[in-house]
Design an enzyme around this catalytic site. Structure first.
Site, short mmCIF file in Angstrom:
data_model
loop_
_atom_site.label_atom_id
_atom_site.label_comp_id
_atom_site.label_asym_id
_atom_site.label_seq_id
_atom_site.Cartn_x
_atom_site.Cartn_y
_atom_site.Cartn_z
CE LYS A 80 -4.02 1.80 2.63
NZ LYS A 80 -4.90 1.56 3.80
CB SER A 155 -8.28 3.35 2.67
OG SER A 155 -7.45 2.76 3.66
CB SER A 179 -8.53 0.39 5.53
OG SER A 179 -9.27 1.55 5.38
N1 GLN Z 1 -13.22 3.62 5.89
C1 GLN Z 1 -12.73 4.04 7.16
C2 GLN Z 1 -12.44 5.51 7.13
O1 GLN Z 1 -12.74 6.12 6.17
C3 GLN Z 1 -11.53 3.25 7.55
C4 GLN Z 1 -10.28 3.73 6.98
C5 GLN Z 1 -9.11 2.90 7.35
O2 GLN Z 1 -9.24 1.85 8.00
N2 GLN Z 1 -7.94 3.35 6.97
O3 GLN Z 1 -11.94 6.07 8.04
#
Ligand code: GLN
Length: 488
Positions: A80, A155, A179
């Protein structure tokens, strides 16, 4: 062969041992396949071919001399783009970092390097890991390999898509509110969010430091466990990392899986959940029941406050963490170079133009909940609620209370949604994390895995297995066992 959904790390290693292919040949093939697939799904932001082909050649010499000496020997992986690889660009999918070159390796990268893994490239994400669809990337869209009209989740959508499209055998993501688990679910692969403190955060760009964890994606629980074994451990560069012993975390023979008591939280089966998800997760629980597992309904009554609590704590922490990106340090975006302005107007312009809408929204929210007069009403209150959410889980695991060993729950209320479907409605996007967020707030480990083998054209549904702090071994062993009964 390389690009089948059942081609695992173990099979890859057997092929190397039997000299069916050399490392250089295999990695060469992975690069060409991944580059071709990337045109369809956009999982990778950039490839690291020159560098890594050189490493592949070295590994061939090693293979000649000593055979396969490490768990991830020559395993092609995606990383990532919020995780630093020394000398390489790392953008976190933000315009403000488009030219940033990392000056050091993240601890997880150091560990993967000493385990001789290969890095195919850096994968796409929502800007600074804020989002649930990877549509917030400043650079490109990533599509779900199971249906390219849909999002891969987020994400860590690029890392999930890379494995789901068989471009890589494993990948790393980060999970702050879901995420890793949610994109693993949308793409129908396996993903692990480790216990807070199990994996060093040194070298991952911080979103919310009290919630962030790096974790692996792969095609099977076994492969996920092997990557997790490699990247975990205490690190002097991260004071929140913990002393643990995960040396046998990918060996499951010594766990009496059938003795595990499974808890099903009633609050996770709510109205508004999509009927497919409800059916698939219930079918999975039915399979466990028929296989003789002891299953108990439990209650996690404060779960309903998790989303509100998260959207106070996360913005508060990220507004502080993102303050460092001023478009002067780290790197200067191309179009902002060479203009003659004073310091303050430079800050305003850089942050105003090179940080996207979602981070901006959260920086504003975070600054507000931390400001004097509101701090106690929001931030301090959210911290108390966070403790209540943790207490619910502790009671569920406590032998003198509910006494379950693992908790089984859905990962998301729906399957992968269409590209563009939720981009104008942040609240409905936030709601897709309703089942994953409590686990981050409590710092627990969660494994996301498919409920069954899905056919071409079907949208996958995952469930999650939540464990006690630092008890990844039980959830992984249970997940590995479940994979064997999942088609019964
Ligand atoms: N979708 C969640 C957010 O927008 C989780 C993001 C993440 O785990 N990095 O914060």
């Amino acid at each position: 062969m390389f690009f089948d959904s059942d081609f695992t790390i173990e099979k890859y290693h057997s092929g190397l041992r039997e000299k069916k292919y050399s490392v250089t040949e295999a990695i060469g093939e992975f690069f060409s396949y991944a580059k071709k697939e990337n045109e369809k799904n956009g999982a990778f932001l950039r490839f690291l071919e020159d560098d890594q082909i050189k490493r592949a050649k070295d590994l061939d010499l090693r293979l000649e001399e000593g055979g396969i000496t490490s768990d991830l020997f020559a395993v092609p992986m995606g990383i990532k783009d919020n995780i630093l690889i020394s000398g390489g660009i790392a953008t976190a999918a933000s315009k403000i970092l488009e030219n940033y070159v990392s000056s050091y390796d993240a601890t997880v990268i150091e560990k993967l390097k000493s385990n001789e893994a290969i890095f195919l490239g850096k994968t796409n994400l929502d800007e600074f890991a804020m989002g649930s669809s990877t549509e917030n990337s400043a650079f490109q869209l990533t599509r779900n390999p199971k249906d390219i009209s849909r999002v891969p989740g987020g994400s860590s959508g690029g890392s999930a898509a890379a494995v789901a499209a068989n471009m890589a055998l494993g990948s790393l993501g980060s999970d702050t509110g879901g995420s890793i688990r949610q994109p693993a679910g949308f793409c129908g692969i396996v993903g692990l969010k480790p216990t807070y403190g199990a994996v060093s955060r040194y070298g991952v760009m911080s979103l919310a430091s009290s919630l962030d964890q790096i974790g692996p994606f792969a095609k099977t629980v076994k492969d996920v466990a092997t990557i997790f074994k490699t990247i975990s451990g205490i690190d002097k560069m991260d004071s929140t990392s913990a002393e643990t012993d995960y040396s046998t975390v990918n060996q499951f023979n010594d766990v009496n899986v059938k003795d595990l008591v499974i808890g099903i939280p009633k609050e996770y089966f709510v109205k508004g959940m999509s009927p497919e998800v409800e059916k698939e997760v219930n079918d999975a629980i039915g399979r466990m029941r028929r296989d003789g597992f002891k299953i108990k309904e439990i209650s996690l009554p404060h779960s309903k406050y998790a989303l509100s609590c998260y959207y106070i704590i996360l913005p508060a922490e990220c507004s502080a963490n993102l303050a460092r990106y001023d478009g002067i340090r780290y790197s200067v975006p191309e179009e902002l170079k060479n203009e003659d302005m004073n310091l303050l107007s430079t800050y305003f312009r850089n942050r105003g133009s090179a940080i996207g809408d979602e981070p901006r929204r959260r920086i504003l929210l975070g600054t507000f909940v931390l400001s004097s007069g509101y701090y106690d009403a929001y931030y301090a209150k959210a911290q108390k609620v966070r403790r209540l959410i943790l207490n619910d889980f502790m009671k569920a695991f406590d032998k003198s209370a509910e006494g379950v060993d693992v908790i089984v729950a859905p990962v998301t209320p729906s399957t992968a949604f269409k590209i563009g479907e939720k981009t104008d409605d942040p609240l409905s996007m936030y709601l897709s994390d309703i089942f994953t967020i409590p686990v981050n707030l409590a710092g627990l480990p969660g494994l996301s895995l498919p409920t069954r083998k899905y056919k071409e054209g079907e949208l996958p549904v995952n469930f999650q297995i939540i464990g006690k702090h630092f008890d990844e071994k039980s959830i992984l062993a249970f997940g590995d066992y479940y994979e064997k009964i999942m088609n019964k």
